[in-house]
Design a protein around this motif. Structure first.
Motif, PDB file in Angstrom:
ATOM      1  N   ASP A 132      -7.982   4.356   3.243  1.00  0.00           N
ATOM      2  CA  ASP A 132      -9.208   5.082   3.561  1.00  0.00           C
ATOM      3  C   ASP A 132      -9.904   5.480   2.263  1.00  0.00           C
ATOM      4  O   ASP A 132      -9.310   6.105   1.405  1.00  0.00           O
ATOM      5  CB  ASP A 132      -8.789   6.335   4.355  1.00  0.00           C
ATOM      6  N   GLY A 133     -11.157   5.110   2.106  1.00  0.00           N
ATOM      7  CA  GLY A 133     -11.902   5.514   0.897  1.00  0.00           C
ATOM      8  C   GLY A 133     -11.673   4.550  -0.253  1.00  0.00           C
ATOM      9  O   GLY A 133     -11.243   3.417  -0.063  1.00  0.00           O
ATOM     10  N   LEU A 134     -11.955   5.069  -1.444  1.00  0.00           N
ATOM     11  CA  LEU A 134     -11.802   4.225  -2.628  1.00  0.00           C
ATOM     12  C   LEU A 134     -10.335   3.945  -2.884  1.00  0.00           C
ATOM     13  O   LEU A 134      -9.545   4.861  -2.779  1.00  0.00           O
ATOM     14  CB  LEU A 134     -12.370   4.962  -3.843  1.00  0.00           C
ATOM     15  N   TRP A 173     -12.168   0.607  -1.719  1.00  0.00           N
ATOM     16  CA  TRP A 173     -12.580   0.194  -0.387  1.00  0.00           C
ATOM     17  C   TRP A 173     -11.707  -0.921   0.166  1.00  0.00           C
ATOM     18  O   TRP A 173     -11.434  -1.899  -0.506  1.00  0.00           O
ATOM     19  CB  TRP A 173     -14.030  -0.319  -0.384  1.00  0.00           C
ATOM     20  N   PRO A 233     -18.412  -0.596   5.272  1.00  0.00           N
ATOM     21  CA  PRO A 233     -19.441   0.095   4.493  1.00  0.00           C
ATOM     22  C   PRO A 233     -18.843   0.554   3.172  1.00  0.00           C
ATOM     23  O   PRO A 233     -17.778   1.150   3.162  1.00  0.00           O
ATOM     24  CB  PRO A 233     -19.816   1.288   5.371  1.00  0.00           C
ATOM     25  N   GLU A 288       1.718   5.373  -1.187  1.00  0.00           N
ATOM     26  CA  GLU A 288       0.952   6.616  -1.030  1.00  0.00           C
ATOM     27  C   GLU A 288      -0.134   6.701  -2.088  1.00  0.00           C
ATOM     28  O   GLU A 288      -1.234   7.133  -1.820  1.00  0.00           O
ATOM     29  CB  GLU A 288       1.866   7.847  -1.138  1.00  0.00           C
ATOM     30  N   ASN A 289       0.215   6.322  -3.294  1.00  0.00           N
ATOM     31  CA  ASN A 289      -0.816   6.241  -4.325  1.00  0.00           C
ATOM     32  C   ASN A 289      -1.367   4.821  -4.268  1.00  0.00           C
ATOM     33  O   ASN A 289      -0.708   3.877  -4.679  1.00  0.00           O
ATOM     34  CB  ASN A 289      -0.202   6.513  -5.691  1.00  0.00           C
ATOM     35  N   LEU A 296       0.867  -1.186   0.000  1.00  0.00           N
ATOM     36  CA  LEU A 296       0.000   0.000   0.000  1.00  0.00           C
ATOM     37  C   LEU A 296       0.894   1.223   0.000  1.00  0.00           C
ATOM     38  O   LEU A 296       1.426   1.632   1.014  1.00  0.00           O
ATOM     39  CB  LEU A 296      -0.932   0.016   1.204  1.00  0.00           C
TER      40      LEU A 296
END
Lengths: 554, 1046
Positions: free
Chosen positions: A394-396, A398, A298, A277-278, A275
């Motif tokens: 965090d976020g897309l 997911w 979610p 930064e991008n 994982l």
């Protein structure tokens, strides 16, 4: 004055206006062929070959989730999983695959083929350059072994998915390749030869964790030889891995889905994700769709849902042994209680309603979030990290993380050896010991507990197989069930069924009652001799008229 | 073309031929001798009464004459019975036979279409009457004010053979021009040459008011631009100051746009009913769909809106939603009335020493989709200066700055957005999709959140040029000779700056916590330098011009992009890359190419009526290893300038008749950069990096094959044959131009998809095909002028082309794109037109089980499903049953311009029609099939097949077509795209108010896109490429304009 002007004018007109500078243009941001390969370029070509393990070709999304290295979309063609997602209209080609309405233009067949052929092409680019590259300080032989390992791996995956495939090496022009040159047996021999080369030339360990070593090759030899049913040849390779001292089962089953145990003792061959930064760069994108839509995550897309049949397979009897006959009968109740007792691995592997999800509280699948087409409430846990882990993106996209995907873990090496011992009728007792080693690890793992920690979340029971009644046919049944449970949702099931030659029978039985849970399966038919494999993509047939022969029945 | 027109044309051609034969028969007549007289007088403008200095007076059939002095006066000595011809650029030539007078004052009428007009063609300029190529000239003065952002829209319907594709997005995004069919698989955009400097960028940044004229080179005449001319050349000439005349031209144009046509989409209640029906037809059980309640087999939508109590961080807690049976009419939420405004001023003047023109303009348009926006500021300075009698210098410089906000896929999204979803939740925040709703973000929210995401660009386009008349300078040769050296240095600079902010949002399932900001800067520079020597020689019957020169063009492009996430404020002014929290990405690239050419041109005119031109160009490009040679021959015969013919036919019927023929070679290199280079490797961050060391947080770079070159790649070469005639008839009241052509393009460059087994990387480009375009262009203009001052001009343009692929190397199969519904490619196949639609023939709907059983083996067939025809009759429906379904190319296109002028009023009408082309209406995949996603549908789905409604064309509603795969490319989606549009209706009023002495005021009102007559079921039958995937629809625009002119 006038003459000066005139002179200037004439000179200006006759000036050649820097012709060579205008015409001599070179590509920018890239290296043209003919640039001398140095160590940096060589290493970059090899890194790219490894990178193709991530099946991350062209863009980010559709190719990777439709032809992923994890083979989860092969599981949806088995009795283990449904496609999931936003109803049967979401990702129509996948729905077609899970209902065996496969045709040669199916995107899944296309994208898997793309990922594998492009991967092999990268390996061959690296190999061609390695053959030319002369540098006494560079470990050319080891790198060549690594590349041939990868070439064997990708061809092996291709054979398992497409049956009749071309052999692509540095001497075969991709535009002239044909899938009729070699029989499947001959292809497996070629794959075996590449892997044998890798085994012969790889070092016992490599400083960089992502690279393969001798034991990785030995383990992969097991995988190939089991496929070839060369039972007696499996055992020395398995023993090499087992005896190496480098590998062991983890104490806790659930740690397999943890970032902290990614390159641990149980991992023999894994795809390294990261994982960065991008998040688009390195995360485990093949599973981007497979995050459950529940309180745990979610926003997940909710694909890759365990079938009722798979869940039922975890049922145990009072002795903690699997239920073989009628495990999927009577018609399925739902909820946690009816599986009583149950193999504890069910809750390590699958999300079940009202059972705690890793460390993140109770998993309740979201009734409104799940499509009505998929009324059961199971999902897959193995390829996502705990949602409380700060290393989750965090976020897309997911629930993205750097969680690796293990292609071979040590447990499978034990199971291959056990399979060889049983099928070759070599040593049934040793096979039982190996299987029990795996069962005991599950038994001794910390079980999933209720949130308050007062009790286990379900009535878990698992025990090693006793000696009584352990004959070849029972052992075979036990081995096959053990693979299903231990390796559930790891993308092996369809290939296992094919290897055992029981796909049509198993799928037909599965379909005969699974539709009572999942109505769209009603009337679905599996055609023996066809649906075990993908069709060769129509696009490839069209681009190479006459070179490819379509698979049987397509 | 309608039979009536054909008959009329035929009759006219016959008449012409008869007249022509008669002429040949009476060609021998003799001149009479007479005594000489001296005549003097003044030449004036008929309308304004001003004197005309510099008008030419010649004696008919001789080549002597004089010009008027600064006061418009002349004196000439000739035979007493001679005929004098009075001519002046821009005026109709007047012939007067002398009858003893010694004073002759002549008033010239302004010519509607002067043949003396000087027209810019490849690297030189010629009189219109001497043109031998197929060149269309659009005088912008006649077009009137360009109310559009894109000046090329003036070509619409005025130039036969030019087709125009446009969308309604502000700033003319997506607008393209096509000349005479398709000669390449790639980019068919013509080459633009603006004041002598070629450019491949469409001149969207040019202010239409700065343009004096546009010329379109359609045949071999374009060949002087060699390697880039195959798609035709559009020459744009900007205005210059006129001598001793201060001109001011200023005005304002205000517009209001409304949505012209739209689809009839379902409301929430209808959608539910369709879904319920589809579910019942698909399987047993109780249908359930997020947001609808089951009322015994019928969908229930709560009468009272339930409170939507969002927990925006955890949408799984949302159990209810805010909706009403009417739901949301998404289209109404994103469409609005747009508006535009435009202000411009041009000031020019000149004298013996030179001239200057200054222009400035501001354009601003807010489109019919909310937030869509375009504005542009332009400034221009054109000047020419005569340093000495023999040396001139000058420059053209234009600077423009524009800014736009696009709408992305909103026009398409909004058709598919679910009607039950609300725009806002009860907190007033943007709502978002949940559960089974389609995977499309809230369109209103997307547009709103992107409203500051602009693309800003600068374009600086200009040149500095100089010319030396060498012989004049040296006084060494007689006047009949001229030798000039010219140089022109051009700069085309453009840059753009993209700002994209992605805000954090919590809209249903769309949960983005981390906002992000993306910046991209790109810059392209083209430097052009051409040097020419021109020698011309004029002596009595001979007029020769020889031009030789070189041109060197160098293009370079680079861009840089960066993004970061984690912005603590979303205020636009806060957003810079540096103010972001997290490290983001950085990307950049470069590309370049060069072209070096040697050019020669020979124009020869004998006796002012036999015309010949030879063009030659030798091109060397960095894109190919081989050079290109392009050669063109053009001849013309001004039939009516044969003295014998002229005498025989007189002046009344056939005023002017010119025959033209040309053969030319043109090239195309517009295929991307550096395809001659062999394979190259480079990084591909997204898919070639790998965490080889197992760090879990970083990756190592990998190199992959990016591009495969083909060192043997050659030019695409077009051989263009053109035969044409320009005819002027009936006292110059009828102009008729007709051209037939054939263009054979060989070595078409394609980029056939590689077998996947070859590996990744761009496939090598290969020369693989031949395409032939045949067609004709016809233009007919009628001028009527009554004594009472009524002037009517009607102009009809008719064009037809047919692009057929004659030959396709079967080693490079093309056109296979999986043929899925999202593929827009069309098919390229030997013997077929370019990109015909290809797929299965939808042969009605199965009405009963007997029909189903009797039909061939078709996976998924069933009652109520679409039946696909068994084309090859092998009783199985598979890929072999695909066939050609239609073509996006029209049989014929028609343009009709009509102008009526009476006193101070001018009425303009423009109709455009395209006949006989098909459209692949891809929107119907989602809008008519319940089994494709949960998108919204059009009302067509309400008339789907049921056992009772057997005449329906929409198949039975279902959620699963069981492999019948009805979204497959099929004739189901093909529709006739024929249309007639009234494009423009304009009424203008011209007057000179007392308070502005000398100023001419023009007030006009205009409606654009007035009406469309078509059977096409989509929003607009004008679909670029014939594949309708939901484009920004063309609005209906109401315009008010005011123009002041001195």
């Amino acid at each position: 004055m006038k003459k000066i002007f005139i002179a200037i004018s004439i000179v200006a007109v006759l000036l050649p206006a820097c012709k060579d500078q205008v015409l001599d243009q070179v590509p920018q941001g890239a290296l043209a062929e003919g640039v001398e390969v140095d160590e940096g370029i060589m290493e970059n070509l090899i890194t790219a070959a490894y990178s193709s393990l991530t099946a991350r070709f062209i863009g980010l999304h559709h190719v990777t989730f439709q032809g992923p290295t994890t083979n989860w979309i092969a599981d949806i063609r088995s009795d283990d999983a449904y496609k999931g997602g936003g109803g049967i209209v979401d990702q129509v080609p996948m729905h077609q695959a899970e209902t065996y309405v496969l045709n040669p233009t199916n995107d899944l067949a296309f994208n898997k083929w793309l990922n594998l052929t492009w991967a092999i092409a990268r390996v061959n680019v690296a190999i061609s350059n390695l053959l030319e590259y002369e540098n006494p300080n560079y470990p050319s032989e080891i790198r060549m072994a690594e590349m041939r390992f990868l070439r064997a791996h990708f061809h092996f995956d291709m054979v398992r998915n497409y049956n009749q495939v071309p052999w692509l090496d540095e001497n075969v022009l991709g535009s002239e390749a044909s899938n009729t040159t070699y029989t499947k047996e001959e292809l497996l021999e070629l794959i075996e030869a590449d892997m044998q080369f890798a085994y012969d030339h790889l070092p016992l360990s490599q400083p960089e964790l992502g690279r393969v070593n001798k034991y990785t090759a030995a383990a992969y030899m097991c995988k190939i030889l089991v496929e070839e049913k060369k039972w007696s040849e499996v055992i020395p390779f398995a023993d090499e891995v087992i005896g190496s001292g480098q590998y062991a089962l983890l104490n806790e089953f659930e740690d397999l889905a943890s970032l902290d145990f990614e390159n641990s003792s149980e991992i023999v061959f894994t795809v390294q994700f990261a994982l960065t930064e991008n998040p688009d760069l390195g995360h485990n994108i093949g599973n981007i769709l497979n995050v459950t839509y529940s309180n745990a995550y979610p926003g997940g897309d909710d694909f890759y849902l365990a079938s009722q049949n798979l869940v039922n397979a975890f049922k145990t009897d009072a002795n903690g042994l699997p239920v073989f006959d009628g495990f999927d009968n009577p018609p399925h109740a739902t909820g946690a209680s009816y599986l009583n007792p149950v193999d504890p691995r069910v809750d390590f592997s699958l999300g079940r309603n009202n059972i705690p999800w890793k460390q993140s509280g109770i998993y309740t699948f979201s009734e409104w979030g799940r499509s009505a087409d998929y009324p059961n409430n199971y999902s897959s846990k193995k390829h996502v990290i705990d949602s409380n882990d700060p290393r989750m993106h965090d976020g897309l996209p997911w629930a993205a993380s750097g969680l690796n995907f293990a292609i071979i873990r040590y447990a499978e090496v034990l199971l291959w050896k056990a399979e060889a011992l049983i099928e070759g009728n070599i040593d049934l007792n040793e096979a039982r010991a190996l299987i029990n080693q795996i069962r005991n690890r599950a038994k001794n793992s910390t079980y999933v507990r209720t949130l308050d920690g007062v009790s286990t979340a379900a009535n878990y029971a698992i025990e090693p197989y006793p000696t009584t009644g352990w004959n070849q046919s029972y052992a075979r049944q036990a081995l096959r069930r053990e693979r299903r449970l231990e390796l559930a949702m790891e993308g092996h099931r369809l290939f296992d069924l094919n290897r055992w030659g029981i796909t049509a029978q198993t799928i037909s039985e599965y379909l005969s009652d699974e539709y009572t849970v999942t109505p769209y399966l009603e009337g679905v038919e599996f055609v023996e001799g066809t649906h075990e494999y993908y069709p060769i993509p129509q696009a490839e047939l069209d681009k190479n008229p006459g070179l490819y022969q379509q698979n049987n029945g397509y | 073309m309608s039979p009536k027109w054909a008959t009329k044309t035929l009759i006219m051609m016959k008449k012409l031929l008869n007249g022509f034969l008669l002429l040949l028969a009476t060609m021998c007549a003799t001149d009479l001798l007479a005594q000489e007289v001296t005549i003097s007088g003044t030449v004036t403008d008929q309308e304004r009464g001003e004197t005309l200095p510099g008008a030419t007076i010649t004696i008919e059939n001789e080549y002597t004459g004089t010009i008027t002095d600064i006061d418009g006066k002349y004196t000439i000595t000739t035979e007493a019975n001679a005929t004098l011809m009075f001519s002046f650029i821009g005026y109709e030539t007047k012939k007067i036979k002398l009858s003893g007078q010694t004073r002759l004052d002549v008033a010239l009428a302004a010519d509607l279409q002067s043949l003396e007009e000087v027209v810019v063609v490849g690297y030189t300029s010629k009189k219109k009457k001497d043109l031998v190529g197929s060149v269309s000239v659009v005088d912008m003065e006649e077009v009137g004010k360009i109310v559009y952002a894109n000046p090329l829209q003036a070509l619409q319907g005025r130039v036969a053979g030019v087709t125009f594709n446009q969308t309604g997005e502000p700033g003319s995004v997506g607008t393209s021009v096509n000349i005479r069919g398709f000669t390449t698989f790639g980019d068919n955009t013509p080459l633009y040459v603006i004041d002598g400097i070629p450019s491949q960028e469409p001149p969207n940044n040019l202010n239409g008011n700065d343009i004096a004229s546009i010329q379109v080179l359609k045949d071999g005449a374009a060949s002087v631009y060699g390697a880039r001319a195959a798609a035709g050349v559009i020459l744009i000439t900007t205005k210059t100051g006129k001598k001793d005349k201060l001109e001011i031209d200023a005005g304002v144009i205000l517009g209001r746009q409304t949505r012209a046509n739209y689809l009839d989409l379902l409301n929430a209640e209808e959608w539910g009913q369709v879904y319920w029906e589809a579910y019942k037809n698909s399987r047993n059980g109780t249908p359930s769909f997020t947001g609808y309640f089951d009322l015994g087999g019928k969908p229930g939508i709560p009468a009272d809106p339930q409170l939507y109590q969002p927990d925006k961080d955890d949408p799984s807690k949302d159990q209810s939603y805010l909706y009403t049976p009417e739901g949301t009419n998404w289209a109404d939420r994103i469409y609005r009335d747009g508006q535009s405004q435009q202000y411009y001023v041009n000031i020019s003047n000149g004298n013996d020493k030179g001239n200057v023109m200054f222009g400035a303009s501001y354009f601003d348009e807010q489109g019919t989709i909310i937030t869509s926006y375009f504005n542009r500021i332009t400034a221009r300075l054109n000047s020419n200066y005569n340093l000495t009698k023999w040396m001139k210098v000058g420059e053209n410089l234009s600077i423009s700055n524009s800014e736009r906000v696009g709408v992305g896929g909103a026009a398409n999204d909004v058709v598919r957005q679910h009607p039950a979803l609300p725009v806002y939740d009860t907190d007033g925040d943007y709502a978002g999709r949940v559960g089974d709703f389609p995977d499309i973000r809230n369109t209103v929210s997307q547009l709103d959140r992107n409203r500051n995401n602009t693309t800003k660009s600068w374009r600086i386009f200009g040149n500095a040029h100089g010319e030396v008349s060498l012989l004049d300078a040296l006084d060494i040769l007689p006047e009949a000779h001229a030798f000039k050296l010219r140089t022109n240095v051009g700069l085309d600079y453009s840059d753009y700056y993209d700002d994209f902010f992605g805000s954090s949002l919590h809209e249903g399932v769309y949960q983005i916590d981390n906002n992000s900001y993306f910046n991209k800067y790109g810059r392209g520079v083209t430097l052009t330098w051409n040097n020419f020597a021109e020698y011309s020689f004029r002596k009595k019957d001979h007029n020769l011009t020889l031009i030789g020169g070189i041109e060197s063009i160098q293009f370079s492009y680079r861009d840089l992009a960066a993004s970061r996430t984690g912005y603590s404020s979303e205020t636009p002014s806060y957003l810079t890359i540096s103010s972001g929290d997290d490290i983001g990405i950085a990307e950049g690239g470069r590309s370049n190419w060069g072209l070096y050419s040697e050019i020669a041109r020979l124009d020869y005119i004998f006796k002012e009526r036999y015309l010949a031109t030879v063009l030659y160009r030798h091109d060397m490009t960095s894109r190919f290893a081989t050079d290109g040679d392009f050669l063109t021959y053009m001849v013309g015969w001004r039939v009516t300038d044969e003295p014998a013919i002229r005498r025989a036919i007189g002046d009344n019927v056939l005023n002017d008749f010119k025959l033209r023929a040309s053969y030319g070679e043109l090239g195309n290199q517009n295929t991307g950069t550096l395809h001659n280079q062999s394979t190259f490797y480079g990084p591909n961050d997204l898919n070639a990096n790998y965490d080889l060391t197992g760090t879990n947080t970083s990756v190592q770079q990998g190199f992959v094959v990016l591009t495969r070159g083909n060192p043997f790649l050659r030019w695409e070469t077009t051989k263009s044959y053109n035969i044409g005639a320009d005819v002027r008839l009936f006292n110059k009241s009828l102009d008729f131009t007709f051209d037939v052509y054939q263009k054979v393009t060989t070595d078409l460059i394609s980029n056939p998809p590689l077998a996947l087994a070859v590996g990744e990387g761009t496939a090598p480009f290969v020369n693989s095909a031949q395409v032939t375009n045949t067609g004709f262009d016809m233009s007919l203009t009628h001028f009527y002028r009554s004594n009472s001052g009524l002037k009517i001009t009607n102009s009809v343009q008719v064009s037809r082309y047919k692009s057929v692929v004659d030959d396709l190397d079967d080693r490079y199969p093309l056109g296979y794109e999986g043929e899925r519904y999202f593929d827009s490619g069309g098919r390229i196949a030997e013997g077929r037109q370019m990109r015909e639609f290809y797929g299965w023939v939808a042969d009605g709907i199965f009405q009963n089980t007997e029909e189903v059983e009797a039909h061939a083996n078709q996976t998924g067939k069933g009652v109520g499903r679409i039946r696909y025809a068994d084309i090859n009759g092998d009783s199985i429906i598979n890929d072999e049953d695909r066939t050609y379904l239609g073509s996006p190319h029209p049989d014929v296109t028609l343009g009709l311009n009509s102008q009526v002028k009476y006193k101070n009023f001018t009425l303009d009408m423009f109709f455009y029609s395209s006949i006989g082309h098909e459209i692949y209406n891809n929107l119907r995949v989602t809008s008519e099939f319940a089994q494709i996603g949960t998108y919204n549908r059009t009302s067509a789905i309400l008339n789907s097949w049921t056992p009772e409604n057997t005449g329906a064309t929409v198949p039975m509603l279902t959620l699963d077509d069981k492999g019948n795969d009805e979204s497959r490319a099929s004739s189901y989606f093909i529709e006739d795209g024929t249309f007639l549009k009234m494009r423009t209706l304009r009424l203008g009023y011209n007057f000179t108010p007392k308070i502005f002495e000398g100023f001419n005021v023009n007030l006009y009102a205009e409606v654009q896109n007035v009406f469309t007559i078509t059977n096409y079921s989509g929003i607009d039958p004008e679909v670029p490429g014939g594949f309708d995937n939901g484009v920004y629809p063309l609005p209906r625009t109401f315009i008010l304009g005011l123009n002041l002119k001195l």
